[in-house]
Design a protein around this motif. Structure first.
Motif, PDB file in Angstrom:
ATOM      1  N   ALA A 183       0.817  -1.215   0.000  1.00 10.59           N
ATOM      2  CA  ALA A 183       0.000   0.000   0.000  1.00 10.59           C
ATOM      3  C   ALA A 183       0.851   1.266   0.000  1.00 10.59           C
ATOM      4  O   ALA A 183       0.438   2.306  -0.521  1.00 10.59           O
ATOM      5  CB  ALA A 183      -0.941   0.002   1.194  1.00 10.59           C
ATOM      6  N   GLN A 184       2.064   1.199   0.575  1.00 12.52           N
ATOM      7  CA  GLN A 184       2.898   2.403   0.613  1.00 12.52           C
ATOM      8  C   GLN A 184       3.355   2.820  -0.782  1.00 12.52           C
ATOM      9  O   GLN A 184       3.593   4.000  -1.034  1.00 12.52           O
ATOM     10  CB  GLN A 184       4.090   2.212   1.555  1.00 12.52           C
ATOM     11  N   ALA A 185       3.461   1.858  -1.683  1.00 11.46           N
ATOM     12  CA  ALA A 185       3.941   2.168  -3.026  1.00 11.46           C
ATOM     13  C   ALA A 185       2.948   3.024  -3.814  1.00 11.46           C
ATOM     14  O   ALA A 185       3.332   3.727  -4.754  1.00 11.46           O
ATOM     15  CB  ALA A 185       4.227   0.882  -3.791  1.00 11.46           C
ATOM     16  N   ALA A 186       1.682   2.990  -3.425  1.00 14.52           N
ATOM     17  CA  ALA A 186       0.664   3.743  -4.145  1.00 14.52           C
ATOM     18  C   ALA A 186       0.655   5.222  -3.781  1.00 14.52           C
ATOM     19  O   ALA A 186       0.053   6.035  -4.482  1.00 14.52           O
ATOM     20  CB  ALA A 186      -0.712   3.135  -3.866  1.00 14.52           C
ATOM     21  N   ILE A 187       1.323   5.603  -2.688  1.00 15.64           N
ATOM     22  CA  ILE A 187       1.301   6.996  -2.231  1.00 15.64           C
ATOM     23  C   ILE A 187       2.102   7.866  -3.193  1.00 15.64           C
ATOM     24  O   ILE A 187       3.273   7.572  -3.464  1.00 15.64           O
ATOM     25  CB  ILE A 187       1.888   7.107  -0.808  1.00 15.64           C
ATOM     26  N   PRO A 188       1.522   8.954  -3.713  1.00 18.79           N
ATOM     27  CA  PRO A 188       2.281   9.862  -4.578  1.00 18.79           C
ATOM     28  C   PRO A 188       3.457  10.483  -3.825  1.00 18.79           C
ATOM     29  O   PRO A 188       3.376  10.737  -2.622  1.00 18.79           O
ATOM     30  CB  PRO A 188       1.253  10.933  -4.962  1.00 18.79           C
ATOM     31  N   ARG A 189       4.532  10.724  -4.548  1.00 14.56           N
ATOM     32  CA  ARG A 189       5.744  11.281  -3.967  1.00 14.56           C
ATOM     33  C   ARG A 189       6.199  12.491  -4.766  1.00 14.56           C
ATOM     34  O   ARG A 189       5.988  12.566  -5.977  1.00 14.56           O
ATOM     35  CB  ARG A 189       6.865  10.228  -3.948  1.00 14.56           C
ATOM     36  N   ALA A 190       6.839  13.417  -4.070  1.00 13.53           N
ATOM     37  CA  ALA A 190       7.493  14.553  -4.720  1.00 13.53           C
ATOM     38  C   ALA A 190       8.867  14.724  -4.100  1.00 13.53           C
ATOM     39  O   ALA A 190       9.089  14.356  -2.937  1.00 13.53           O
ATOM     40  CB  ALA A 190       6.664  15.829  -4.563  1.00 13.53           C
ATOM     41  N   HIS A 191       9.778  15.287  -4.869  1.00 21.20           N
ATOM     42  CA  HIS A 191      11.158  15.468  -4.419  1.00 21.20           C
ATOM     43  C   HIS A 191      11.572  16.914  -4.626  1.00 21.20           C
ATOM     44  O   HIS A 191      11.332  17.502  -5.686  1.00 21.20           O
ATOM     45  CB  HIS A 191      12.103  14.551  -5.201  1.00 21.20           C
ATOM     46  N   ILE A 192      12.182  17.492  -3.588  1.00 23.77           N
ATOM     47  CA  ILE A 192      12.726  18.843  -3.668  1.00 23.77           C
ATOM     48  C   ILE A 192      14.222  18.743  -3.432  1.00 23.77           C
ATOM     49  O   ILE A 192      14.661  18.339  -2.349  1.00 23.77           O
ATOM     50  CB  ILE A 192      12.068  19.773  -2.634  1.00 23.77           C
ATOM     51  N   LEU A 193      14.997  19.071  -4.450  1.00 21.47           N
ATOM     52  CA  LEU A 193      16.446  18.953  -4.370  1.00 21.47           C
ATOM     53  C   LEU A 193      17.072  20.318  -4.152  1.00 21.47           C
ATOM     54  O   LEU A 193      16.701  21.290  -4.823  1.00 21.47           O
ATOM     55  CB  LEU A 193      17.009  18.336  -5.658  1.00 21.47           C
ATOM     56  N   CYS A 194      18.010  20.380  -3.230  1.00 22.18           N
ATOM     57  CA  CYS A 194      18.779  21.609  -2.993  1.00 22.18           C
ATOM     58  C   CYS A 194      20.027  21.545  -3.859  1.00 22.18           C
ATOM     59  O   CYS A 194      20.884  20.674  -3.662  1.00 22.18           O
ATOM     60  CB  CYS A 194      19.133  21.745  -1.514  1.00 22.18           C
ATOM     61  N   SER A 217       8.118  10.741 -11.845  1.00 20.42           N
ATOM     62  CA  SER A 217       8.548  11.401 -10.613  1.00 20.42           C
ATOM     63  C   SER A 217       8.396  12.909 -10.746  1.00 20.42           C
ATOM     64  O   SER A 217       8.621  13.490 -11.813  1.00 20.42           O
ATOM     65  CB  SER A 217      10.016  11.066 -10.314  1.00 20.42           C
ATOM     66  N   ARG A 218       8.005  13.535  -9.637  1.00 24.53           N
ATOM     67  CA  ARG A 218       7.895  14.993  -9.568  1.00 24.53           C
ATOM     68  C   ARG A 218       9.118  15.519  -8.827  1.00 24.53           C
ATOM     69  O   ARG A 218       9.299  15.235  -7.640  1.00 24.53           O
ATOM     70  CB  ARG A 218       6.608  15.403  -8.844  1.00 24.53           C
ATOM     71  N   VAL A 219       9.965  16.246  -9.535  1.00 25.40           N
ATOM     72  CA  VAL A 219      11.215  16.729  -8.962  1.00 25.40           C
ATOM     73  C   VAL A 219      11.293  18.243  -9.128  1.00 25.40           C
ATOM     74  O   VAL A 219      11.143  18.768 -10.233  1.00 25.40           O
ATOM     75  CB  VAL A 219      12.434  16.068  -9.632  1.00 25.40           C
ATOM     76  N   HIS A 220      11.500  18.941  -8.007  1.00 22.86           N
ATOM     77  CA  HIS A 220      11.672  20.387  -7.998  1.00 22.86           C
ATOM     78  C   HIS A 220      13.091  20.697  -7.495  1.00 22.86           C
ATOM     79  O   HIS A 220      13.661  19.936  -6.734  1.00 22.86           O
ATOM     80  CB  HIS A 220      10.649  21.054  -7.086  1.00 22.86           C
TER      81      HIS A 220
END
Length: 244
Positions: A183-194, A217-220
């Motif tokens: 179930a954890q794999a279904a959670i949407p993820r976002a990444h913020i890179l410094c 993947s959502r990467v900012h």
């Protein structure tokens, strides 16, 4: 008007909940609910630091907070080492989490520990092994500009941050993360890179092109040092709002 979002902001190694002091008010000013717990061994729990404190302890800290306050639809945010923590929390209570946000954070896969994700961590463990208390890892030292202390270079900010830092238990970096719950794999993820200056020897693991749920993947990116919550709180807050 959109309904309020519940944010749980989890600090990284050596830090405590105060690291979010500049971000939390910006989120609450938009009507959102924000929790910034200090993990065991840090902040108001600094006196509890011991060799037995590890990733499992810190996972319990956050899970207990979520259950005690009956939180749901959470945006769970982890900075640095706390990428391990939020991944483990998501495995425990996936039904309560709407999104995971990794802020310049470790991004593990099932069974990995912090050393696997960032091998440089082993150097810190080896150094501690030669000390009087081999289970304690002190905070990283301040480096010359432009690296500073966790990417912070303003003298006043560095002086403040030093008052909040505490040692970390070796076990935090050695315990593997459990991500066995599908179930954890279904959670949407976002990444913020410094993307500011990084000390030599620090190698960032590339973000996978696809999230575990199969979507891109959502990467900012933020042009700042590692502790973006201190150096760029407004920009970081805007990105957190954007991910919801």
């Amino acid at each position: 008007m959109t309904s309020p979002t519940t944010y749980v902001l989890v600090h990284g190694a050596w830090h405590d909940g105060r690291s979010w002091n500049r971000v939390a008010p910006l989120l609450t000013a938009q009507g959102h609910r924000v929790f910034t717990p200090s993990l065991t061994g840090h902040g108001d729990k600094a006196h509890l630091l011991s060799p037995e404190i590890g990733l499992v302890t810190h996972t319990d800290d956050v899970v207990d907070l979520i259950l005690d306050h009956n939180l749901n639809d959470i945006v769970l945010v982890g900075h640095s080492y706390a990428g391990m923590v939020i991944s483990s929390v998501a495995n425990r209570v996936p039904e309560r989490i709407s999104r995971l946000v990794y802020v310049d954070a470790m991004v593990p896969t099932h069974g990995e520990n912090a050393v696997d994700v960032m091998p440089l961590t082993q150097v810190l463990i080896d150094r501690a092994a030669d000390s009087a208390q081999p289970w304690r890892i002190p905070p990283l030292p301040e480096a010359p500009a432009p690296f500073g202390l966790f990417g912070i270079t303003d003298p006043d900010d560095i002086a403040w941050l030093k008052t909040t830092l505490a040692d970390e238990s070796v076990l935090c970096f050695q315990q593997p993360v459990d991500m066995s719950n599908p179930a954890q794999a279904a959670i949407p993820r976002a990444h913020i890179l410094c993307a500011g200056n990084e000390p030599s020897g620090v190698t960032r693991r590339p973000i996978p092109k696809l999230q575990p749920n199969g979507t891109p993947s959502r990467v900012h990116t933020l042009d700042t040092g590692h502790d973006a919550m201190v150096t760029r709180p407004a920009e970081l807050s805007a990105l957190l709002l954007e991910t919801t």
